[in-house]
Design a protein around this motif. Structure first.
Motif, PDB file in Angstrom:
ATOM      1  N   GLY A  30       0.820  -1.202   0.000  1.00 38.41           N
ATOM      2  CA  GLY A  30       0.000   0.000   0.000  1.00 38.41           C
ATOM      3  C   GLY A  30       0.853   1.251   0.000  1.00 38.41           C
ATOM      4  N   SER A  31       0.409   2.227   0.759  1.00 40.81           N
ATOM      5  CA  SER A  31       1.104   3.511   0.833  1.00 40.81           C
ATOM      6  C   SER A  31       1.523   3.745   2.285  1.00 40.81           C
ATOM      7  CB  SER A  31       0.130   4.609   0.387  1.00 40.81           C
ATOM      8  OG  SER A  31       0.599   5.875   0.790  1.00 40.81           O
ATOM      9  N   HIS A  32       2.436   4.696   2.493  1.00 44.54           N
ATOM     10  CA  HIS A  32       2.788   5.110   3.856  1.00 44.54           C
ATOM     11  C   HIS A  32       1.681   5.963   4.480  1.00 44.54           C
ATOM     12  CE1 HIS A  32       7.084   3.818   3.901  1.00 44.54           C
ATOM     13  NE2 HIS A  32       6.948   3.935   2.591  1.00 44.54           N
ATOM     14  N   PHE A  33       0.703   6.393   3.675  1.00 49.28           N
ATOM     15  CA  PHE A  33      -0.349   7.283   4.165  1.00 49.28           C
ATOM     16  C   PHE A  33      -1.664   6.518   4.329  1.00 49.28           C
ATOM     17  CE2 PHE A  33       2.677   9.725   1.625  1.00 49.28           C
ATOM     18  CZ  PHE A  33       3.159  10.569   2.623  1.00 49.28           C
ATOM     19  N   ALA A  34      -2.205   6.564   5.546  1.00 45.63           N
ATOM     20  CA  ALA A  34      -3.397   5.756   5.854  1.00 45.63           C
ATOM     21  C   ALA A  34      -4.568   6.100   4.935  1.00 45.63           C
ATOM     22  CB  ALA A  34      -3.790   5.943   7.319  1.00 45.63           C
ATOM     23  N   ASP A  35      -4.765   7.391   4.631  1.00 41.11           N
ATOM     24  CA  ASP A  35      -5.891   7.756   3.759  1.00 41.11           C
ATOM     25  C   ASP A  35      -5.728   7.128   2.374  1.00 41.11           C
ATOM     26  OD1 ASP A  35      -7.074   9.200   5.718  1.00 41.11           O
ATOM     27  OD2 ASP A  35      -6.528  11.185   4.926  1.00 41.11           O
ATOM     28  N   ALA A  36      -4.489   7.104   1.892  1.00 38.50           N
ATOM     29  CA  ALA A  36      -4.250   6.523   0.569  1.00 38.50           C
ATOM     30  C   ALA A  36      -4.514   5.016   0.570  1.00 38.50           C
ATOM     31  CB  ALA A  36      -2.816   6.808   0.119  1.00 38.50           C
TER      32      ALA A  36
ATOM     33  N   GLU B 262      11.463  -1.737  17.039  1.00 40.52           N
ATOM     34  CA  GLU B 262      10.193  -1.327  17.673  1.00 40.52           C
ATOM     35  C   GLU B 262       9.065  -1.266  16.635  1.00 40.52           C
ATOM     36  OE1 GLU B 262      13.176   0.308  18.122  1.00 40.52           O
ATOM     37  OE2 GLU B 262      13.497  -0.660  20.074  1.00 40.52           O
ATOM     38  N   MET B 263       9.386  -0.820  15.425  1.00 44.70           N
ATOM     39  CA  MET B 263       8.355  -0.779  14.383  1.00 44.70           C
ATOM     40  C   MET B 263       7.938  -2.206  13.991  1.00 44.70           C
ATOM     41  SD  MET B 263       6.375   1.009  12.573  1.00 44.70           S
ATOM     42  CE  MET B 263       6.740   2.667  12.008  1.00 44.70           C
ATOM     43  N   LEU B 264       8.917  -3.108  13.888  1.00 48.37           N
ATOM     44  CA  LEU B 264       8.566  -4.500  13.563  1.00 48.37           C
ATOM     45  C   LEU B 264       7.724  -5.098  14.696  1.00 48.37           C
ATOM     46  CD1 LEU B 264      11.973  -5.636  12.010  1.00 48.37           C
ATOM     47  CD2 LEU B 264       9.833  -5.198  10.803  1.00 48.37           C
ATOM     48  N   ALA B 265       8.059  -4.747  15.929  1.00 50.81           N
ATOM     49  CA  ALA B 265       7.278  -5.255  17.075  1.00 50.81           C
ATOM     50  C   ALA B 265       5.852  -4.720  17.034  1.00 50.81           C
ATOM     51  CB  ALA B 265       7.962  -4.856  18.382  1.00 50.81           C
ATOM     52  N   SER B 266       5.680  -3.485  16.576  1.00 49.53           N
ATOM     53  CA  SER B 266       4.314  -2.942  16.521  1.00 49.53           C
ATOM     54  C   SER B 266       3.493  -3.668  15.445  1.00 49.53           C
ATOM     55  CB  SER B 266       4.336  -1.418  16.323  1.00 49.53           C
ATOM     56  OG  SER B 266       4.024  -1.063  14.999  1.00 49.53           O
TER      57      SER B 266
ATOM     58  N   LEU C  59       7.959   8.762   7.018  1.00 42.97           N
ATOM     59  CA  LEU C  59       8.246   8.145   8.320  1.00 42.97           C
ATOM     60  C   LEU C  59       7.063   8.266   9.268  1.00 42.97           C
ATOM     61  CD1 LEU C  59      11.926   9.354   8.848  1.00 42.97           C
ATOM     62  CD2 LEU C  59      11.119   7.156   7.927  1.00 42.97           C
ATOM     63  N   SER C  60       6.943   7.283  10.145  1.00 39.97           N
ATOM     64  CA  SER C  60       5.904   7.309  11.168  1.00 39.97           C
ATOM     65  C   SER C  60       6.522   6.822  12.476  1.00 39.97           C
ATOM     66  CB  SER C  60       4.739   6.408  10.719  1.00 39.97           C
ATOM     67  OG  SER C  60       3.673   6.483  11.636  1.00 39.97           O
ATOM     68  N   THR C  61       5.678   6.480  13.421  1.00 37.82           N
ATOM     69  CA  THR C  61       6.170   5.911  14.678  1.00 37.82           C
ATOM     70  C   THR C  61       5.492   4.560  14.870  1.00 37.82           C
ATOM     71  OG1 THR C  61       4.360   6.836  15.959  1.00 37.82           O
ATOM     72  CG2 THR C  61       6.339   8.223  15.725  1.00 37.82           C
ATOM     73  N   PRO C  62       6.078   3.702  15.699  1.00 41.58           N
ATOM     74  CA  PRO C  62       5.438   2.397  15.949  1.00 41.58           C
ATOM     75  C   PRO C  62       4.011   2.557  16.474  1.00 41.58           C
ATOM     76  CG  PRO C  62       7.699   2.377  16.763  1.00 41.58           C
ATOM     77  CD  PRO C  62       7.418   3.787  16.334  1.00 41.58           C
ATOM     78  N   GLU C  63       3.789   3.543  17.336  1.00 40.47           N
ATOM     79  CA  GLU C  63       2.452   3.715  17.930  1.00 40.47           C
ATOM     80  C   GLU C  63       1.446   4.161  16.872  1.00 40.47           C
ATOM     81  OE1 GLU C  63       5.267   5.288  19.085  1.00 40.47           O
ATOM     82  OE2 GLU C  63       5.635   3.721  20.572  1.00 40.47           O
ATOM     83  N   ARG C  64       1.835   5.174  16.104  1.00 37.12           N
ATOM     84  CA  ARG C  64       0.907   5.679  15.077  1.00 37.12           C
ATOM     85  C   ARG C  64       0.641   4.602  14.018  1.00 37.12           C
ATOM     86  NH1 ARG C  64       2.914  10.342  11.456  1.00 37.12           N
ATOM     87  NH2 ARG C  64       1.908   9.523   9.602  1.00 37.12           N
TER      88      ARG C  64
ATOM     89  N   THR D  21       4.878   0.667   6.561  1.00 38.51           N
ATOM     90  CA  THR D  21       5.402   1.307   7.763  1.00 38.51           C
ATOM     91  C   THR D  21       6.922   1.431   7.707  1.00 38.51           C
ATOM     92  OG1 THR D  21       5.533  -0.797   8.954  1.00 38.51           O
ATOM     93  CG2 THR D  21       3.482   0.429   9.128  1.00 38.51           C
ATOM     94  N   SER D  22       7.407   2.572   8.199  1.00 39.11           N
ATOM     95  CA  SER D  22       8.845   2.844   8.251  1.00 39.11           C
ATOM     96  C   SER D  22       9.088   3.899   9.316  1.00 39.11           C
ATOM     97  CB  SER D  22       9.350   3.396   6.919  1.00 39.11           C
ATOM     98  OG  SER D  22       9.350   2.380   5.935  1.00 39.11           O
ATOM     99  N   ASP D  23      10.225   3.797  10.000  1.00 43.40           N
ATOM    100  CA  ASP D  23      10.572   4.852  10.959  1.00 43.40           C
ATOM    101  C   ASP D  23      12.059   5.209  10.933  1.00 43.40           C
ATOM    102  OD1 ASP D  23      11.298   2.456  12.106  1.00 43.40           O
ATOM    103  OD2 ASP D  23      10.544   2.935  14.110  1.00 43.40           O
ATOM    104  N   ARG D  24      12.738   4.877   9.817  1.00 47.57           N
ATOM    105  CA  ARG D  24      14.101   5.385   9.628  1.00 47.57           C
ATOM    106  C   ARG D  24      14.531   5.244   8.160  1.00 47.57           C
ATOM    107  NH1 ARG D  24      18.083   0.938  12.614  1.00 47.57           N
ATOM    108  NH2 ARG D  24      16.786  -0.890  12.231  1.00 47.57           N
ATOM    109  N   ASN D  25      15.563   6.010   7.800  1.00 48.96           N
ATOM    110  CA  ASN D  25      16.231   5.885   6.490  1.00 48.96           C
ATOM    111  C   ASN D  25      15.355   6.118   5.273  1.00 48.96           C
ATOM    112  OD1 ASN D  25      18.715   5.286   7.654  1.00 48.96           O
ATOM    113  ND2 ASN D  25      18.278   3.083   7.723  1.00 48.96           N
ATOM    114  N   LEU D  26      14.292   6.891   5.418  1.00 47.29           N
ATOM    115  CA  LEU D  26      13.475   7.268   4.255  1.00 47.29           C
ATOM    116  C   LEU D  26      13.238   8.770   4.335  1.00 47.29           C
ATOM    117  CD1 LEU D  26      10.596   4.600   3.944  1.00 47.29           C
ATOM    118  CD2 LEU D  26      12.827   4.591   2.829  1.00 47.29           C
ATOM    119  N   PRO D  27      12.765   9.397   3.253  1.00 50.81           N
ATOM    120  CA  PRO D  27      12.393  10.812   3.332  1.00 50.81           C
ATOM    121  C   PRO D  27      11.396  11.032   4.466  1.00 50.81           C
ATOM    122  CG  PRO D  27      12.283  10.024   1.075  1.00 50.81           C
ATOM    123  CD  PRO D  27      12.549   8.822   1.929  1.00 50.81           C
ATOM    124  N   GLU D  28      11.531  12.153   5.127  1.00 50.09           N
ATOM    125  CA  GLU D  28      10.750  12.431   6.338  1.00 50.09           C
ATOM    126  C   GLU D  28       9.227  12.241   6.173  1.00 50.09           C
ATOM    127  OE1 GLU D  28       8.646  14.190   9.399  1.00 50.09           O
ATOM    128  OE2 GLU D  28       8.689  15.125   7.399  1.00 50.09           O
ATOM    129  N   PRO D  29       8.623  12.673   5.048  1.00 52.20           N
ATOM    130  CA  PRO D  29       7.156  12.503   4.931  1.00 52.20           C
ATOM    131  C   PRO D  29       6.705  11.039   4.969  1.00 52.20           C
ATOM    132  CG  PRO D  29       8.003  13.986   3.231  1.00 52.20           C
ATOM    133  CD  PRO D  29       9.201  13.401   3.896  1.00 52.20           C
TER     134      PRO D  29
END
Ligand code: GUN
Ligand code: ZN
Length: 427
Positions: free
Chosen positions: A130-136, A205-209, A167-172, A157-165
């Motif tokens: 899919g996309s990194h954006f939930a709406d998409a 932590e992202m993989l754990a989420s 990236l997310s967090t494990p919780e989100r 899902t990603s939380d490192r090594n990509l363009p900032e837009p």
């Protein structure tokens, strides 16, 4: 009740374990409520169901719908970025385009383009990044639902090594993924897949989420990338100090099992192949992508020797299009070029990889061939009169030869009609 009368080719018995192509020159396939309820020689079938409507498809060849086990929805417009290895291609071609899907209006246009690409190539089921954006992602599901495609997809899902837009967090990621899964998983033909982009762009932590989401919502799928490119593998091992292998980064979170599909695996160790086999995870082989990015030659022989399940993925947009005919042909070419290390593939192998093997990899036992009891997911290959494929099909000396001609020559423009669960889709 409808009887489809046609020449039919499919592979209910796995050619990798002794099965061969099933070919019926004049078959009757009886469909009721989207399910194949009878099949056999047309005259016998028509005699058994005198009241059924007859649809004559003898001007083409009927095949099972294709199953694409790895394709990226936000990358339709990134197809054709040639000449770069994986990490450069991501940075220059794929990721800037993926950032655009922050805009839901843009995402809806791309979702429609994506579904057109998929269905017009004859793909009726797909495991979709899919996309990194939930709406998409929500838009992808609603458009897939509208079209009626059999789609399994998830929030990337990603939380490192990509363009900032991106990236997310494990919780989100957990919260957004949970909402999407609760809305779409099991809704008609749709299912949800936990989808970390790849270990390189995720923390433990992202993989754990993702693992927590799989625990909390039963029956979800898991998909990601693995062992695609030597520089990527080195970077992953560098970032996960305790991990002995790339697969280990997923396995230590309980993410490798029979509902897992890992894309590429061009450079596996024997330990990883043994673990994939024993857990029942499947591998999506993406031949045009591996060629375009010079990622490496897929060691199919070693996968088969270990008993790892393998199917085909287009990997659009690193892959060069949606057609699994093209992917099958490229898989054949690459095994040929491996000489004695390659597996000599027949057309029956290619059809199986593109249909029933994909269905089994995605746990969709109800599709992948045109046997009684399956959903009627089917495509009619009907080239225009006088085109090389038309000429070749008329001259084919056997069913295997006809199928080889289809894999050599067929493009989406030869896919004249497409059905999913008995519903005809505008191809
Ligand atoms: N690894 C991480 N992201 C991607 C992607 O978008 N395409 C491919 N081929 N490999 C990846
Ligand atoms: Zn991919």
């Amino acid at each position: 009740m409808i009887i489809y009368r046609s020449r039919v080719l499919d592979t209910p018995d796995d050619p990798f374990t002794g099965g061969c192509l099933r070919s019926d020159d004049d078959a009757g396939i009886v469909v009721q409520d989207g399910v194949i309820v009878d099949r056999g020689d047309f005259r016998a079938v028509a005699g058994r169901h005198p009241a059924a409507e007859i649809h004559d498809l003898r001007d083409g060849v009927l095949l099972p719908g294709m199953v694409d086990t790895h394709v990226h929805y936000p990358q339709v417009r990134a197809i054709g970025g040639l000449g770069m290895p994986l990490l450069d291609w991501l940075q220059k071609c794929a990721l800037p385009e993926e950032c655009e899907l922050a805009d839901p209006e843009y995402a809806r246009v791309v979702a429609r383009e994506f579904l057109t690409g998929l269905t017009s190539a004859g793909t009726t089921s797909a495991l979709v990044f899919g996309s990194h954006f939930a709406d998409a992602v929500d838009i992808l599901f609603s458009e897939s639902d509208r079209v009626g495609a059999r789609v399994t997809a998830g929030l990337v899902t990603s939380d490192r090594n990509l363009p900032e837009p991106l990236l997310s967090t494990p919780e989100r990621s957990y919260d957004e993924g949970r909402k999407l899964a609760e809305r779409w998983h099991g809704h008609r033909r749709l299912r949800y897949a936990v989808t970390p982009r790849f270990s390189y762009s995720t923390t433990p932590e992202m993989l754990a989420s993702g693992a927590a989401l799989m625990q909390d919502v039963p029956g979800l799928w898991f998909t990601s990338h693995i062992n695609e490119n030597p520089a990527e593998i080195a970077a992953v091992i560098d970032q996960f100090p305790g991990a002995r292998t790339y697969l280990d980064t997923y396995h230590r979170h309980g993410l490798v099992h029979e509902r897992s599909v890992l894309a590429h695996n061009a450079h596996p160790t024997d330990t990883e192949l043994a673990l994939l086999a024993s857990t029942g995870a499947a591998v999506a082989h993406c031949p045009t992508s591996n060629s375009a990015l010079a990622s490496g030659s897929f060691p199919l022989r070693r996968h088969l020797a270990h008993g790892v399940r393998v199917a085909l993925g287009s990997d659009v947009g690193a892959g060069s299009g949606f057609s699994l005919f093209k992917e099958g042909l490229q898989a054949y070419f690459m095994q040929q070029l491996l000489m004695s290390d390659g597996v000599p593939l027949t057309a029956a192998h290619l059809l199986h990889l593109a249909t029933r093997a994909g269905a089994l990899a995605l746990g969709l036992d109800e599709v992948g061939d045109l046997s009684v009891g399956r959903q009627f997911d089917a495509i009619l290959v009907r080239p225009s009169a006088g085109q090389p494929l038309d000429v070749c099909l008329r001259r084919a000396e056997s069913a295997d030869n006809a199928l080889a001609k289809i894999f050599s020559l067929a493009t989406p423009s030869d896919v004249a009609r497409v059905w999913i669960g008995g519903d005809e889709i505008a191809a």
